[in-house]
Write a protein that holds these residues in place. Structure first.
Motif, short mmCIF file in Angstrom:
data_model
loop_
_atom_site.label_atom_id
_atom_site.label_comp_id
_atom_site.label_asym_id
_atom_site.label_seq_id
_atom_site.Cartn_x
_atom_site.Cartn_y
_atom_site.Cartn_z
N GLU A 114 0.82 -1.21 0.00
CA GLU A 114 0.00 0.00 0.00
C GLU A 114 0.86 1.26 0.00
N GLU A 131 -3.47 3.13 -2.66
CA GLU A 131 -4.74 2.47 -2.35
C GLU A 131 -5.19 1.64 -3.56
N ARG A 184 -10.58 -4.17 -2.86
CA ARG A 184 -10.04 -5.16 -1.91
C ARG A 184 -11.08 -6.25 -1.78
N TRP A 221 -6.09 -7.88 -3.96
CA TRP A 221 -6.23 -6.44 -4.16
C TRP A 221 -6.07 -6.17 -5.65
N TYR A 243 -5.39 -3.41 -8.59
CA TYR A 243 -4.87 -2.10 -8.98
C TYR A 243 -5.13 -1.92 -10.47
#
Length: 107
Positions: free
Chosen positions: A52, A57, A61, A73, A75
């Motif tokens: 992180e 962020e 999630r 997670w 991205y």
């Protein structure tokens, strides 16, 4: 829009007196290829906090599943899978290796 890349090999560059000759192969790639993927993905065993801090962020999630608990997670351009709070794998969706022995997959 396509980006053209020139792939050079050491053997393809030949000196001729004061002139140099360069040969290569032009490879056309979509401009968006890898646009959202960082230069380096999270390393195995990094903690969630380290990921992180470095990548910010995540877009999403996903809760832990199974035992040991596996968390994902997402991205922009890649996903990170954790076992407990440690990176297990980081992957780029759609970045699959070439399939070899394709005929063995057919039944």
């Amino acid at each position: 829009m396509l980006i053209s890349l020139l792939a050079l090999t050491g053997a393809a560059v030949a000196a001729q007196g004061d002139r140099s000759t360069t040969r290569g192969t032009v490879v056309d790639m979509p401009a968006s290829a890898g646009a959202d993927t960082p230069d380096t993905l999270p390393r195995r065993s990094m903690t969630m906090a380290q990921v992180e801090r470095r990548y910010g962020e995540p877009r999403a999630r996903h809760g832990a599943v199974g035992e040991p608990p596996i968390t994902r997670w997402d991205y922009a351009g890649f996903s990170v899978f954790f076992e407990h709070d440690r990176v297990l794998h980081a992957v780029v969706p759609g970045d699959f290796p070439d399939i070899r022995n394709r005929d063995e997959l057919r039944q």
